[in-house]
Motif scaffolding. Structure first.
Motif, PDB file in Angstrom:
ATOM      1  N   THR A  97      80.784  28.211  54.040  1.00 59.73           N
ATOM      2  CA  THR A  97      81.761  28.458  55.061  1.00 59.73           C
ATOM      3  C   THR A  97      81.023  29.410  56.052  1.00 59.73           C
ATOM      4  O   THR A  97      82.063  29.569  57.186  1.00 59.73           O
ATOM      5  CB  THR A  97      82.875  28.391  54.357  1.00 59.73           C
ATOM      6  OG1 THR A  97      82.613  29.884  53.652  1.00 59.73           O
ATOM      7  CG2 THR A  97      83.459  27.390  53.514  1.00 59.73           C
TER       8      THR A  97
ATOM      9  N   THR B 172      78.512  29.484  57.142  1.00 56.94           N
ATOM     10  CA  THR B 172      77.438  28.496  58.538  1.00 56.94           C
ATOM     11  C   THR B 172      78.569  28.821  59.524  1.00 56.94           C
ATOM     12  O   THR B 172      79.614  28.417  59.484  1.00 56.94           O
ATOM     13  CB  THR B 172      76.629  27.661  57.773  1.00 56.94           C
ATOM     14  OG1 THR B 172      78.387  26.334  57.431  1.00 56.94           O
ATOM     15  CG2 THR B 172      76.116  28.155  56.653  1.00 56.94           C
ATOM     16  N   LYS B 173      77.418  28.445  60.651  1.00 53.93           N
ATOM     17  CA  LYS B 173      77.517  28.713  62.180  1.00 53.93           C
ATOM     18  C   LYS B 173      78.084  27.038  62.034  1.00 53.93           C
ATOM     19  O   LYS B 173      79.975  27.282  62.562  1.00 53.93           O
ATOM     20  CB  LYS B 173      77.034  28.637  62.717  1.00 53.93           C
ATOM     21  CG  LYS B 173      76.329  29.721  63.053  1.00 53.93           C
ATOM     22  CD  LYS B 173      75.315  30.733  64.136  1.00 53.93           C
ATOM     23  CE  LYS B 173      74.528  31.480  64.711  1.00 53.93           C
ATOM     24  NZ  LYS B 173      74.164  31.963  65.511  1.00 53.93           N
ATOM     25  N   PHE B 174      78.260  26.582  61.551  1.00 50.75           N
ATOM     26  CA  PHE B 174      78.657  24.841  61.950  1.00 50.75           C
ATOM     27  C   PHE B 174      79.681  24.522  61.128  1.00 50.75           C
ATOM     28  O   PHE B 174      81.213  23.954  61.439  1.00 50.75           O
ATOM     29  CB  PHE B 174      77.547  23.964  60.979  1.00 50.75           C
ATOM     30  CG  PHE B 174      77.436  22.162  61.040  1.00 50.75           C
ATOM     31  CD1 PHE B 174      78.508  21.905  59.687  1.00 50.75           C
ATOM     32  CD2 PHE B 174      78.299  21.597  62.154  1.00 50.75           C
ATOM     33  CE1 PHE B 174      78.743  20.928  59.887  1.00 50.75           C
ATOM     34  CE2 PHE B 174      78.554  20.656  61.898  1.00 50.75           C
ATOM     35  CZ  PHE B 174      79.050  19.525  61.538  1.00 50.75           C
ATOM     36  N   TYR B 175      79.986  25.039  60.378  1.00 52.22           N
ATOM     37  CA  TYR B 175      81.480  25.007  59.549  1.00 52.22           C
ATOM     38  C   TYR B 175      82.667  25.998  60.395  1.00 52.22           C
ATOM     39  O   TYR B 175      83.588  25.612  60.347  1.00 52.22           O
ATOM     40  CB  TYR B 175      81.608  25.413  58.509  1.00 52.22           C
ATOM     41  CG  TYR B 175      83.401  25.448  57.787  1.00 52.22           C
ATOM     42  CD1 TYR B 175      83.892  26.388  57.425  1.00 52.22           C
ATOM     43  CD2 TYR B 175      83.656  24.166  57.099  1.00 52.22           C
ATOM     44  CE1 TYR B 175      85.305  26.670  57.137  1.00 52.22           C
ATOM     45  CE2 TYR B 175      84.533  24.625  56.975  1.00 52.22           C
ATOM     46  CZ  TYR B 175      85.316  25.559  56.525  1.00 52.22           C
ATOM     47  OH  TYR B 175      86.866  25.127  56.117  1.00 52.22           O
ATOM     48  N   THR B 176      82.421  27.289  61.245  1.00 50.26           N
ATOM     49  CA  THR B 176      82.995  28.730  61.537  1.00 50.26           C
ATOM     50  C   THR B 176      83.534  28.027  63.063  1.00 50.26           C
ATOM     51  O   THR B 176      85.018  28.109  63.395  1.00 50.26           O
ATOM     52  CB  THR B 176      82.157  29.510  61.588  1.00 50.26           C
ATOM     53  OG1 THR B 176      81.020  29.356  62.563  1.00 50.26           O
ATOM     54  CG2 THR B 176      82.270  30.150  60.084  1.00 50.26           C
ATOM     55  N   ASN B 177      82.783  26.885  63.594  1.00 58.27           N
ATOM     56  CA  ASN B 177      82.334  26.031  65.418  1.00 58.27           C
ATOM     57  C   ASN B 177      83.740  25.210  64.818  1.00 58.27           C
ATOM     58  O   ASN B 177      83.057  24.140  64.592  1.00 58.27           O
ATOM     59  CB  ASN B 177      81.011  26.432  65.499  1.00 58.27           C
ATOM     60  CG  ASN B 177      81.487  25.879  67.146  1.00 58.27           C
ATOM     61  OD1 ASN B 177      82.703  25.656  67.764  1.00 58.27           O
ATOM     62  ND2 ASN B 177      80.749  26.030  67.830  1.00 58.27           N
ATOM     63  N   LYS B 178      84.512  25.222  64.235  1.00 66.33           N
ATOM     64  CA  LYS B 178      86.098  23.691  64.038  1.00 66.33           C
ATOM     65  C   LYS B 178      85.291  22.712  65.304  1.00 66.33           C
ATOM     66  O   LYS B 178      85.701  22.110  64.964  1.00 66.33           O
ATOM     67  CB  LYS B 178      86.749  24.309  64.399  1.00 66.33           C
ATOM     68  CG  LYS B 178      87.327  25.413  63.044  1.00 66.33           C
ATOM     69  CD  LYS B 178      86.847  24.912  61.902  1.00 66.33           C
ATOM     70  CE  LYS B 178      87.207  25.823  60.219  1.00 66.33           C
ATOM     71  NZ  LYS B 178      86.261  25.479  59.056  1.00 66.33           N
ATOM     72  N   LYS B 179      85.054  23.192  66.683  1.00 70.77           N
ATOM     73  CA  LYS B 179      85.066  22.128  67.249  1.00 70.77           C
ATOM     74  C   LYS B 179      83.833  21.432  67.181  1.00 70.77           C
ATOM     75  O   LYS B 179      83.945  19.959  67.282  1.00 70.77           O
ATOM     76  CB  LYS B 179      84.877  22.846  68.737  1.00 70.77           C
ATOM     77  CG  LYS B 179      86.387  23.778  69.063  1.00 70.77           C
ATOM     78  CD  LYS B 179      85.542  23.914  70.663  1.00 70.77           C
ATOM     79  CE  LYS B 179      87.075  25.200  71.177  1.00 70.77           C
ATOM     80  NZ  LYS B 179      87.111  25.624  72.700  1.00 70.77           N
ATOM     81  N   ILE B 180      82.759  21.822  66.504  1.00 69.03           N
ATOM     82  CA  ILE B 180      81.783  20.926  66.093  1.00 69.03           C
ATOM     83  C   ILE B 180      82.224  20.355  64.756  1.00 69.03           C
ATOM     84  O   ILE B 180      81.237  18.989  64.111  1.00 69.03           O
ATOM     85  CB  ILE B 180      80.578  21.556  66.344  1.00 69.03           C
ATOM     86  CG1 ILE B 180      79.959  21.559  67.630  1.00 69.03           C
ATOM     87  CG2 ILE B 180      79.858  20.534  65.770  1.00 69.03           C
ATOM     88  CD1 ILE B 180      78.690  23.134  67.937  1.00 69.03           C
ATOM     89  N   PHE B 181      82.168  21.079  63.800  1.00 71.23           N
ATOM     90  CA  PHE B 181      82.951  20.481  62.397  1.00 71.23           C
ATOM     91  C   PHE B 181      83.646  19.406  62.296  1.00 71.23           C
ATOM     92  O   PHE B 181      83.070  18.440  61.625  1.00 71.23           O
ATOM     93  CB  PHE B 181      83.809  21.538  61.355  1.00 71.23           C
ATOM     94  CG  PHE B 181      83.039  21.749  60.156  1.00 71.23           C
ATOM     95  CD1 PHE B 181      84.690  20.927  59.547  1.00 71.23           C
ATOM     96  CD2 PHE B 181      82.514  20.974  59.417  1.00 71.23           C
ATOM     97  CE1 PHE B 181      85.264  20.786  58.421  1.00 71.23           C
ATOM     98  CE2 PHE B 181      82.717  20.713  58.298  1.00 71.23           C
ATOM     99  CZ  PHE B 181      84.044  20.240  57.201  1.00 71.23           C
ATOM    100  N   TYR B 182      84.744  19.300  62.710  1.00 67.98           N
ATOM    101  CA  TYR B 182      85.725  18.521  62.596  1.00 67.98           C
ATOM    102  C   TYR B 182      85.439  16.713  63.097  1.00 67.98           C
ATOM    103  O   TYR B 182      85.859  16.250  62.389  1.00 67.98           O
ATOM    104  CB  TYR B 182      87.033  18.722  63.353  1.00 67.98           C
ATOM    105  CG  TYR B 182      88.161  19.448  62.315  1.00 67.98           C
ATOM    106  CD1 TYR B 182      88.702  21.022  62.851  1.00 67.98           C
ATOM    107  CD2 TYR B 182      88.465  19.873  61.168  1.00 67.98           C
ATOM    108  CE1 TYR B 182      88.764  21.778  62.100  1.00 67.98           C
ATOM    109  CE2 TYR B 182      88.581  20.488  59.736  1.00 67.98           C
ATOM    110  CZ  TYR B 182      88.613  21.681  60.272  1.00 67.98           C
ATOM    111  OH  TYR B 182      90.007  22.751  59.591  1.00 67.98           O
TER     112      TYR B 182
END
Lengths: 296, 139
Positions: free
Chosen positions: B41, B43-53
């Motif tokens: 949680t 990591t940048k990948f998770y925090t950036n919801k526009k990419i993660f979801y």
């Protein structure tokens, strides 16, 4: 103070959260769904793998292995010819590697071929479970032997060792495997023929009961059915006698005085005469059927 | 609400899971993966919801398609090498006014099918003959 186990410190008024969103119940539900779907995925993939192998798939595998063997055999032949024309150490090493590959592919081919025969026996209707198990008891050790023999080839084996191991396989094939193969082929034909005969017998039983009920109700006359049934019984008896004759001939594949292929041909030639009787049986039953229809 | 009263605390995982073995298993799994999840949680990948979801949704959709394919997909074997097929025989359906007509038609069709099987039966099993192999390996 409510202290979360992994160091996430919260005060007692704030809810302890594992994720920031969504709510706890929704997360648990989603987690359960993921677990169930994953389990379903594992089960279905295993089922899909288990359902795929049948006689058709076994035949495809055999054809593939045959192609691989033929390719490696051609490569072996070419390398052998090159070496014999110009016996250098480099060409000898190349010939050794090609021989090794070809011998492994040959053992694999035999193993896959026997497996294919096994799958065909499995699908034959006219063989009992005991008869099938007897055949499997002969085929399965052969598959294991060739798989073990294939594993016995080492990457560093010299040519002389490869020739010795090849001779082991050759002796095994000639003395043990080949008779079993031809007996299995005979049993596939025998089982198929017996299955067809059994289907005819089932139809015969049905027709006899139709005739009996028709005669009892006065719609049918027993003549000429009673004479026809006698002829049909004779034909069925001849088929069974012929099966026994053929079985007596095929055992000669294990004998010393007859060639394996010759014994196989003798057994199958005897079995082939059953096709004439089967066609006759089929015609007789069709005549009975037509006569029933005409009388009704 | 009385000021002296404290709100009911959110039940801990152990309290929630009492009495339900399935929930106990889930709680144990959660405890096991929570350190990894904590790290993820952050990591940048998770925090950036526009990419993660979108990416998580895409993988979930692929997974679902695979499941549906396995459930409802065509399990017929692949196309195999053509084998000799029996000569097609047209069957005549003879109408009969009698109650036994249907049974007789079925028997007639079975006899035709069996005739076809007899005609196509290869006693020598030429398709299944052993392969040609060279056992004289030496030079």
């Amino acid at each position: 103070m409510v202290k979360w186990k992994h160091g996430c410190l919260q005060n007692s008024y704030a809810p302890v959260r594992f994720w920031s969103w969504p709510p706890e119940t929704m997360k648990t539900t989603a987690f359960k769904i993921i677990l169930v779907v994953s389990a379903l995925f594992l089960v279905l993939t295993n089922r899909a793998k288990a359902q795929a192998f049948d006689s058709n798939k076994a035949y495809q595998d055999y054809q593939y292995s045959l192609g691989v063997y033929q390719t490696s055999y051609s490569a072996y032949q070419a390398s052998k010819d090159f070496y014999l024309k110009s016996p250098t150490l480099t060409l000898k090493e190349d010939a050794r590697k090609k021989t090794l590959a070809m011998l492994r592919d040959r053992d694999q081919l035999i193993s896959v071929y026997i497996t294919m025969l096994r799958m065909n026996i499995l699908g034959v209707k006219g063989l009992s479970n005991d008869e099938k198990n007897t055949i499997f008891g002969k085929l399965d050790p052969e598959v294991k032997w060739y798989q073990d023999h294939k594993s016995s080839y080492q990457d560093g084996d010299p040519l002389e060792t490869l020739f010795t191991k090849s001779t082991e396989a050759a002796d095994r094939y000639k003395a043990t495997t080949q008779p079993i193969i031809y007996e299995t082929l005979f049993n596939i034909s025998l089982g198929t023929e017996v299955g067809i005969r059994m289907d005819h017998e089932e139809i015969y039983t049905n027709l006899k009961s139709i005739v009996d009920s028709g005669v009892a109700s006065g719609k049918l006359d027993m003549n000429p059915f009673n004479r026809w049934f006698s002829d049909i019984d004779t034909t069925i008896s001849q088929l069974k006698i012929n099966d026994d004759k053929a079985k007596a001939k095929i055992v000669n594949v294990y004998g010393q005085y007859y060639s394996i292929v010759g014994s196989y041909n003798s057994g199958t030639d005897t079995l082939a005469t059953s096709l004439t009787s089967l066609s006759e049986l089929n015609r007789f039953l069709t005549e009975v059927l037509t006569s029933i229809k005409n009388q009704q | 609400m009385n000021d002296n009263q404290q709100p009911n605390p959110v039940p801990t995982p152990t309290e929630v899971t009492k009495g339900n073995p399935f929930n106990e298993i889930i709680a144990k799994i959660k405890l096991f993966i929570s350190p990894f999840w904590q790290r993820f949680t952050q990591t940048k990948f998770y925090t950036n919801k526009k990419i993660f979801y979108p990416i998580a949704g895409m993988f979930g959709l692929m997974f679902l398609i695979i499941i549906l394919g396995l459930l409802f997909g065509n399990r017929k074997p692949m196309v195999v090498r053509p084998t000799p097929t029996p000569t097609p025989i047209t069957s005549e359906v003879i109408e009969s006014p009698t109650p036994k007509g249907d049974a007789l038609s079925v028997i007639e069709q079975k006899l035709l099918d069996l005739k076809s099987q007899i005609d196509s039966l290869d006693i020598k099993q030429s398709r299944l003959q052993p392969p040609s192999m060279d056992f004289k390996i030496s030079f």
